[in-house]
Design a protein around this motif. Structure first.
Motif, PDB file in Angstrom:
ATOM      1  N   THR A 454       0.823  -1.221   0.000  1.00 28.21           N
ATOM      2  CA  THR A 454       0.000   0.000   0.000  1.00 28.21           C
ATOM      3  C   THR A 454       0.855   1.269   0.000  1.00 28.21           C
ATOM      4  O   THR A 454       0.334   2.368   0.150  1.00 28.21           O
ATOM      5  N   SER A 455       2.161   1.147  -0.177  1.00 28.09           N
ATOM      6  CA  SER A 455       3.072   2.289  -0.080  1.00 28.09           C
ATOM      7  C   SER A 455       2.955   3.218  -1.298  1.00 28.09           C
ATOM      8  O   SER A 455       2.841   2.760  -2.439  1.00 28.09           O
ATOM      9  N   HIS A 456       3.051   4.530  -1.038  1.00 30.32           N
ATOM     10  CA  HIS A 456       3.091   5.526  -2.129  1.00 30.32           C
ATOM     11  C   HIS A 456       4.495   5.635  -2.707  1.00 30.32           C
ATOM     12  O   HIS A 456       4.673   6.209  -3.787  1.00 30.32           O
ATOM     13  N   GLY A 457       5.499   5.128  -1.982  1.00 27.42           N
ATOM     14  CA  GLY A 457       6.875   5.213  -2.450  1.00 27.42           C
ATOM     15  C   GLY A 457       7.250   4.058  -3.359  1.00 27.42           C
ATOM     16  O   GLY A 457       6.397   3.310  -3.851  1.00 27.42           O
ATOM     17  N   GLN A 458       8.548   3.897  -3.544  1.00 26.94           N
ATOM     18  CA  GLN A 458       9.038   2.806  -4.382  1.00 26.94           C
ATOM     19  C   GLN A 458       9.003   1.496  -3.603  1.00 26.94           C
ATOM     20  O   GLN A 458       9.237   1.462  -2.398  1.00 26.94           O
ATOM     21  N   ARG A 459       8.751   0.414  -4.316  1.00 20.47           N
ATOM     22  CA  ARG A 459       8.757  -0.910  -3.710  1.00 20.47           C
ATOM     23  C   ARG A 459       9.274  -1.923  -4.720  1.00 20.47           C
ATOM     24  O   ARG A 459       9.205  -1.727  -5.933  1.00 20.47           O
ATOM     25  N   SER A 469       6.604   2.284  -8.451  1.00 17.60           N
ATOM     26  CA  SER A 469       6.117   3.309  -7.520  1.00 17.60           C
ATOM     27  C   SER A 469       4.613   3.161  -7.322  1.00 17.60           C
ATOM     28  O   SER A 469       3.885   2.775  -8.237  1.00 17.60           O
ATOM     29  N   GLY A 470       4.160   3.465  -6.109  1.00 20.35           N
ATOM     30  CA  GLY A 470       2.737   3.469  -5.801  1.00 20.35           C
ATOM     31  C   GLY A 470       2.206   2.133  -5.334  1.00 20.35           C
ATOM     32  O   GLY A 470       2.880   1.100  -5.433  1.00 20.35           O
ATOM     33  N   PRO A 471       1.004   2.102  -4.801  1.00 19.58           N
ATOM     34  CA  PRO A 471       0.400   0.872  -4.271  1.00 19.58           C
ATOM     35  C   PRO A 471       0.192  -0.179  -5.358  1.00 19.58           C
ATOM     36  O   PRO A 471       0.070   0.138  -6.541  1.00 19.58           O
ATOM     37  N   ASN A 509       3.415   6.204   4.900  1.00 21.09           N
ATOM     38  CA  ASN A 509       3.341   6.310   3.438  1.00 21.09           C
ATOM     39  C   ASN A 509       2.357   5.320   2.829  1.00 21.09           C
ATOM     40  O   ASN A 509       2.389   5.071   1.621  1.00 21.09           O
ATOM     41  N   SER A 510       1.498   4.747   3.672  1.00 21.54           N
ATOM     42  CA  SER A 510       0.594   3.701   3.196  1.00 21.54           C
ATOM     43  C   SER A 510      -0.823   4.231   3.006  1.00 21.54           C
ATOM     44  O   SER A 510      -1.278   5.104   3.762  1.00 21.54           O
ATOM     45  N   LYS A 511      -1.486   3.644   2.037  1.00 23.83           N
ATOM     46  CA  LYS A 511      -2.869   4.019   1.756  1.00 23.83           C
ATOM     47  C   LYS A 511      -3.789   2.908   2.269  1.00 23.83           C
ATOM     48  O   LYS A 511      -4.178   2.005   1.550  1.00 23.83           O
TER      49      LYS A 511
END
Length: 515
Positions: A454-459, A469-471, A509-511
């Protein structure tokens, strides 16, 4: 039918064969002393008689104890000439000619001479008395046998006063355990009468092939009733046809609201399997043998001479191996009876149990079966191989269904599901579950997955382009499909487990909050 002359000839022939042996025994008195002191307690005198009856395929036996004598009757096969040879020998009965006998006569029967100098036997075929341990003499036949064989043991051994002999035998009869009949093939009734003070009976009742009840009655009233789930298997690898079996038996106990057994009703609605100090039997319990298990075992082991323990010999190794296989196989039937529950796991051996080396194969076989077959209880009240199960706190199991698990931690071969969890830590059930190949997948693993997807950052993703990038779209679709009350349960869980130590910061940073 043999004539009186024929019977006299047989007895004389056996006596002639035993004269030299009698001289040796008279000269070397230590042999008799060993025989008399062979057994650790007086109960073995009774077990030797029961063994003799079982070997003759008797179904019922009876004892009568008087102040000066013990009588014993059974309805089994009458004496043969070979039996007379066996009962008048020392150290060799007729068992070499009959693999189905427990060990007829031989040294074991000589235990009676700790009480008597002159045992008397009346059988429909032969009637005789034995003196000097091995010398038979003909007795007159009795007309009141009704097809039975009768033994009489006068208490006339000068080393054991009648009063002591009476007290020991009385104690042995009154202390007969319900497990005495559990593993026998033929004998299902033992009755006794003690002077003028009444008597008792032990009865084996076979409700089904596996469900065995053993009743103990004293003076006409039931004083004990024990139920067992017993599983048997013919002994493997013998070169001749045999009726010998290996067996396991789990003790049963009534559920709190059940007072008596109702045969038509399912057993799982009436009883549960409970742990007991596991006995090892060679037909009858071997008192000094310890398995470290919480259920009973039986096999036709080679015992020590006293029969109180199992001999360390290669001849017994295949029996231990077969018992291991039977214990594992019986778990399927326990499950099918509806009795393989969380409570039942406390009966099974765990890694922390102290198990003697030769019984450890049983524990290993049980672990293997539970790991690889659909036997381990699940949170959803089914059964599955332990290798397919995940363990976590009850709160996480309540939040995530088996369908959720399939999405979150899906396995290519088979979906992973929740294991049952012990209600208390450090119980035998808990230790058994920890002994299996159940994977831990708890709140920490779920939070890692939740923050990553659910992170808006890089994963990181395990395929090109590897960094995104993004969920995760699929994950967010799964999350958004959940109803409001599920989200409330999620937030409550995260708050209760993480808030006190600042753990909620990792969701910055999670949605995960529904708009």
């Amino acid at each position: 039918m043999s004539t009186a002359k024929d019977k006299q000839l047989v007895i004389n022939r056996v006596r002639e064969e035993r004269v030299d042996l009698a001289k040796v025994l008279k000269k070397h008195t230590g042999i008799r002393r060993i025989v008399e002191e062979l057994y650790p307690d007086s109960a073995h005198f009774i077990f030797e008689l029961l063994q003799n009856a079982e070997d003759t395929e008797a179904t019922e036996v009876g004892f009568e104890l008087r102040s000066d004598c013990l009588s014993f009757e059974h309805n089994g096969r009458p004496f043969s000439e070979a039996d007379i040879l066996g009962i008048t020998d020392v150290g060799e009965g007729t068992k070499f000619d009959d693999v189905d006998t427990i060990g007829r006569f031989g040294v074991g029967f000589k235990a009676v001479f700790a009480y008597t100098e002159s045992p008397r036997i009346w059988s429909p075929t032969y009637s005789f008395e034995i003196k000097e341990l091995v010398l038979p003499s003909l007795l007159s036949d009795r007309s009141d046998l009704q097809g039975k064989t009768r033994f009489e043991f006068p208490f006339n051994n000068p080393k054991k006063p009648r009063e002591i002999a009476y007290k020991e035998v009385e104690g042995g009869l009154r202390d007969l355990a319900e497990t005495t009949l559990l593993f026998l093939n033929h004998l299902h009734s033992i009755s006794w009468k003690i002077g003028d003070s009444g008597g008792g009976t032990v009865l084996r009742i076979e409700h089904t092939e596996n469900h065995i009840e053993v009743l103990k009655e004293t003076n006409g009233e039931t004083t004990a009733s024990s139920h067992f789930l017993r599983f048997t298997q013919p002994v493997e690898g013998l070169t001749r046809e045999t009726k010998h079996k290996v067996a396991t038996a789990f003790a049963l106990e009534f559920l709190p609201d059940v007072k008596a057994f109702d045969p038509p009703a399912p057993i799982a609605k009436q009883m549960k399997i409970v742990p007991v100090p596991g006995q090892v039997a060679v037909f009858f319990p071997a008192e000094k043998e310890t398995s470290g298990l919480r259920f009973h075992l039986h096999a036709p082991f080679v015992p020590e001479l006293s029969r109180a323990s199992i001999k360390e010999t290669p001849a017994n190794e295949p029996l231990f191996e077969q018992l291991a296989g039977l214990a594992a196989a019986s778990l399927h039937e326990v499950r099918d009876h509806g009795l393989l529950t969380l409570d039942f796991l406390s009966v099974l051996p765990n890694k922390q149990d102290s198990i003697p080396a030769r019984y450890q194969a049983i524990r290993t076989a049980i672990f293997d079966e539970m790991n690889n077959e659909a036997l381990t209880p699940t949170h959803g009240k089914s059964h599955a191989p332990a290798k397919r199960l995940l363990q976590a706190r009850a709160s996480l199991k309540s939040l995530l269904s088996e369908k959720d698990l399939e999405f979150l931690v899906g396995d290519a071969d088979a979906p992973l599901i929740w294991s049952v969890g012990a209600t208390q830590k450090n119980t035998n059930a808990d230790r058994f579950l920890e002994s299996l190949e159940i994977q831990e997948w708890g709140l920490e693993e779920f939070v890692d997955l939740l923050t990553d997807r659910t992170s808006h950052g890089q994963r990181y993703v395990p395929h090109p382009p590897y960094w995104v990038s993004g969920p995760d779209g699929e994950f967010m679709k799964w999350l958004s499909s959940k109803p409001n009350d599920w989200h409330q349960q999620l937030y409550a869980l995260l708050y209760s487990e993480l808030a006190s130590e600042g753990g909620l910061y990792q969701f910055r940073n999670s949605k995960i909050v529904r708009a």
